[in-house]
Scaffold this active site. Structure first.
Site, PDB file in Angstrom:
ATOM      1  N   CYS A 185       0.836  -1.206   0.000  1.00  0.00           N
ATOM      2  CA  CYS A 185       0.000   0.000   0.000  1.00  0.00           C
ATOM      3  C   CYS A 185       0.872   1.257   0.000  1.00  0.00           C
ATOM      4  O   CYS A 185       2.017   1.236   0.443  1.00  0.00           O
ATOM      5  CB  CYS A 185      -0.897   0.018   1.229  1.00  0.00           C
ATOM      6  SG  CYS A 185      -1.982  -1.415   1.369  1.00  0.00           S
ATOM      7  N   THR A 188      12.896  -4.307   2.801  1.00  0.00           N
ATOM      8  CA  THR A 188      12.288  -5.636   2.669  1.00  0.00           C
ATOM      9  C   THR A 188      12.188  -6.296   4.048  1.00  0.00           C
ATOM     10  O   THR A 188      13.194  -6.503   4.728  1.00  0.00           O
ATOM     11  CB  THR A 188      13.126  -6.512   1.727  1.00  0.00           C
ATOM     12  OG1 THR A 188      13.357  -5.784   0.506  1.00  0.00           O
ATOM     13  CG2 THR A 188      12.407  -7.801   1.414  1.00  0.00           C
ATOM     14  N   HIS A 245      16.527 -35.178 -14.688  1.00  0.00           N
ATOM     15  CA  HIS A 245      16.037 -35.660 -13.388  1.00  0.00           C
ATOM     16  C   HIS A 245      14.584 -35.255 -13.149  1.00  0.00           C
ATOM     17  O   HIS A 245      14.173 -35.087 -11.997  1.00  0.00           O
ATOM     18  CB  HIS A 245      16.924 -35.140 -12.261  1.00  0.00           C
ATOM     19  CG  HIS A 245      18.340 -35.599 -12.350  1.00  0.00           C
ATOM     20  ND1 HIS A 245      18.701 -36.927 -12.265  1.00  0.00           N
ATOM     21  CD2 HIS A 245      19.496 -34.917 -12.556  1.00  0.00           C
ATOM     22  CE1 HIS A 245      20.016 -37.049 -12.393  1.00  0.00           C
ATOM     23  NE2 HIS A 245      20.523 -35.841 -12.572  1.00  0.00           N
TER      24      HIS A 245
END
Length: 638
Positions: free
Chosen positions: A2, A437, A588
């Site tokens: 926001c 962060t 794999h």
């Protein structure tokens, strides 16, 4: 994420049209963050305001603007000597996008308290249950609504104590768990605004006709019992406009002038305030910034007997270096396109003053005092999220080669989940474009408590990571408005490569390799320009791929990180499923996904992986060519 913004003009006459347009324009500056609805709140009386109006709208900020300026009951030409307004763009996390769930959220139908919020309140369900037992009715599905209702509850319950607005907010945030950046306004405290943060970014811009001459402001502490605790030192500077200390708070006052004239801007991002002022104060976790009577104060709640270090007891007044033109799109269709084409310039800025190509030397000033300690460390740990994690992964090989130290690359969220062992002789790098962060910050604090050397790599001066690390590198990429990172990614990689070059500058065995890398750095801006000339060809390729349901990106060596980052960008921008795969793992399992309907991009670079990558490309080609008319394997040869 926001976006939040608030504007307070004290004794600075502005028309209501100007105030509302300032709020709307700020939201437009914050649109890049992603959102689904927007809203504003503003005082509806020119003097001694006693009521608050709100306008909220689902969709774009322009839709909100149209609704606001079409209102017939607003006198847009009314002059406001003192006024508070708040604005918000919402990215829905609790409840669907609609007007009721949009911010600002209110305490009651009369809007006694209104709040804008960026973050998540993790204990909102408990608070909601408590408030419902006290007779409060909730109208939205948001976690935020508990905050203004808690404000009204505490205001009514503690009315006899005559709390100030700031003191009331301090009582509120003591009850909140989770992450938040908040700005409050109230009919009970006209002309005042209070803001606080924990885990979400928030800054305060200051603008006055006089020059702000002080560089720091002291922080006042409040004990558990509500008594002020003075910091150890006071800061005072001579000049026409002083940030003066009174009763352990910071007040803005003008010498030899009876009336204070000042404007304040609260924002989650500097891009919303840069057109108004370059003087800002970055708030830290648990700060409470209040404006009352035109004076700004910064407080913190001091719990128990715990004391903070002296550097935590001041907030510096920073000068923003960003120019308005840097956050404008110009002739580009999107901010991301602009930032992609800025990369030749941004990487040049990252190297400017740090790499001397004539003498083949590299110096990162932020690390110079600690480089000898880093060379003696047990291991290098790089901790980040998303694109920043990929930048560390991309440079891990060159870091191992040049430092001959164990290099660990960690996702911040996983790192915390595992309670990873950290030792005092570890060096931990924390990489983040914004420097805010949340998972990376939490990992930083985890490592710092354990005595490791903390290094930050960020693009944002004044961010939480740049303040909380012991040393670091600013990547100088310029403002990145696009949510999907581009130029910050390349500058982060470049910063880590320059660090690697510093680490091996005194090793004779590495000199030839070192010169080779430096020569490559010198050529890099021109090489990027050559790649950008392929814009039309890449656009044609995108037209073939964008209708597909899924896409695989395959590579190895240095380019494995490129595959992960490319797949991430495809997810972010197109909402298409995309997966970056290490080519050595094809046999794999992942090869089973390749069929005539699965497009595969194979990144082939002319290095020591070139031959084996050709074999991997042929694997994919052979798997689909026998059964399809069009080959969806696109090899990129660099």
């Amino acid at each position: 994420m926001c976006g939040i913004f608030a504007y307070l003009n004290y004794q600075v006459p502005k028309t209501r049209r100007f105030v509302l347009q300032t709020l709307i324009n700020a939201l437009k500056r914050l649109e890049y963050r992603g959102y689904d609805s927007a809203g504003i709140a503003f005082e509806t009386a020119a003097k001694a305001s006693s009521s608050i109006g709100t306008v909220k709208q689902r969709g774009k900020v322009q839709a909100l603007s149209d609704v606001v300026f079409e209102k017939k009951d607003i006198d847009f030409d009314e002059t406001l000597e003192t006024h508070v307004g708040i604005a918000h763009t919402r990215w829905a996390t609790h409840g669907v996008p609609n007007e009721v769930n949009s911010h600002p959220q209110r305490s009651d139908p009369s809007n006694e308290f209104v709040v804008i919020h960026n973050g998540i309140i993790t204990n909102y369900k408990d608070l909601k249950l408590f408030l419902e037992t006290k007779g409060f009715l909730f109208e939205s599905e948001t976690d935020t609504e508990v905050i203004p209702k808690l404000a009204k509850y505490l205001y009514d319950e503690l009315e006899g104590e005559k709390l100030s607005f700031r003191e009331l907010v301090e009582r509120i945030i003591e009850q909140l768990e989770g992450a938040y950046a908040l700005v409050f306004m109230s009919t009970h405290f006209p002309g005042q605004a209070v803001a606080s943060r924990r885990g979400s970014p928030l800054l305060v811009g200051v603008k006055s006709s006089k020059h702000v001459v002080t560089d720091h402001i002291p922080v006042a502490y409040t004990s558990d019992k509500g008594h002020p605790i003075a910091p150890d030192k006071a800061f005072a500077s001579p000049g026409p406009l002083l940030l003066q200390r009174t009763d352990s708070t910071l007040n803005i006052s003008i010498e030899d002038t009876q009336e204070l004239e000042v404007e304040y801007f609260f924002a989650s991002d500097a891009s919303a305030v840069i057109e108004h002022t370059s003087r800002v104060i970055y708030l830290e976790d648990d700060d409470v910034a209040a404006v009352s009577g035109g004076h700004l104060t910064v407080h913190r709640v001091q719990r128990g007997t715990v004391r903070e270090s002296p550097e935590k007891r001041t907030r510096s007044v920073e000068t923003l270096k960003t120019e308005l033109k840097q956050i404008m799109k110009g002739s580009y269709s999107t901010f991301m396109q602009k930032e992609i084409f800025e990369q030749p310039e941004s990487i040049t800025n990252t190297m400017r003053g740090r790499v001397n190509f004539e003498t083949a030397t590299v110096k990162l000033g932020g690390l110079s005092d600690h480089i000898s300690t880093i060379r003696r460390c047990r291991r290098l740990i790089f901790i980040a999220c998303g694109t920043s994690f990929h930048s560390a992964l991309a440079t891990r090989r060159i870091l191992e080669e040049t430092t001959e130290l164990p290099v660990v690359v960690e996702l911040a969220s996983d790192f915390l989940d595992r309670n990873t062992p950290i030792f005092r002789d570890d060096v931990c790098f924390f990489i983040s474009q914004s420097g805010e962060t949340a998972d990376t910050l939490n990992a930083l604090r985890y490592c710092k408590k354990r005595g490791a050397l903390i290094v930050g790599v960020t693009n944002t001066v004044g961010s939480s990571i740049s303040r909380e690390t012991h040393c670091g590198v600013h990547i100088n990429a310029g403002p990145e408005i696009g949510v999907a990172s581009t130029k910050a990614y390349t500058s982060q990689m470049l910063a880590l490569v320059m660090f690697a070059l510093m680490m091996c500058e005194d090793r004779l065995s590495m000199q030839e390799r070192r010169l080779q890398i430096i020569k490559g750095l010198q050529q890099l801006p021109e090489l990027i320009k050559e790649v950008l000339k392929l814009d039309d060809e890449i656009h044609k390729l995108a037209e073939d791929l964008y209708k597909q349901k899924s896409l695989l990106v395959i590579g190895r060596g240095f380019q494995y990180a490129t595959c992960l980052e490319g797949a991430l960008k495809i997810k972010e921008l197109t909402y298409m499923h995309s997966e970056g795969i290490f080519a050595g793992e094809l046999k794999h399992g992942p090869l089973a996904l390749v069929d005539k309907d699965m497009p595969v991009i194979v990144v082939v670079v002319q290095d020591d992986t070139y031959t084996v990558m050709g074999l991997h490309a042929n694997q994919c080609d052979a798997d689909v060519c026998a059964s399809c008319e069009f080959n969806y394997v696109f090899p990129f040869i660099v």
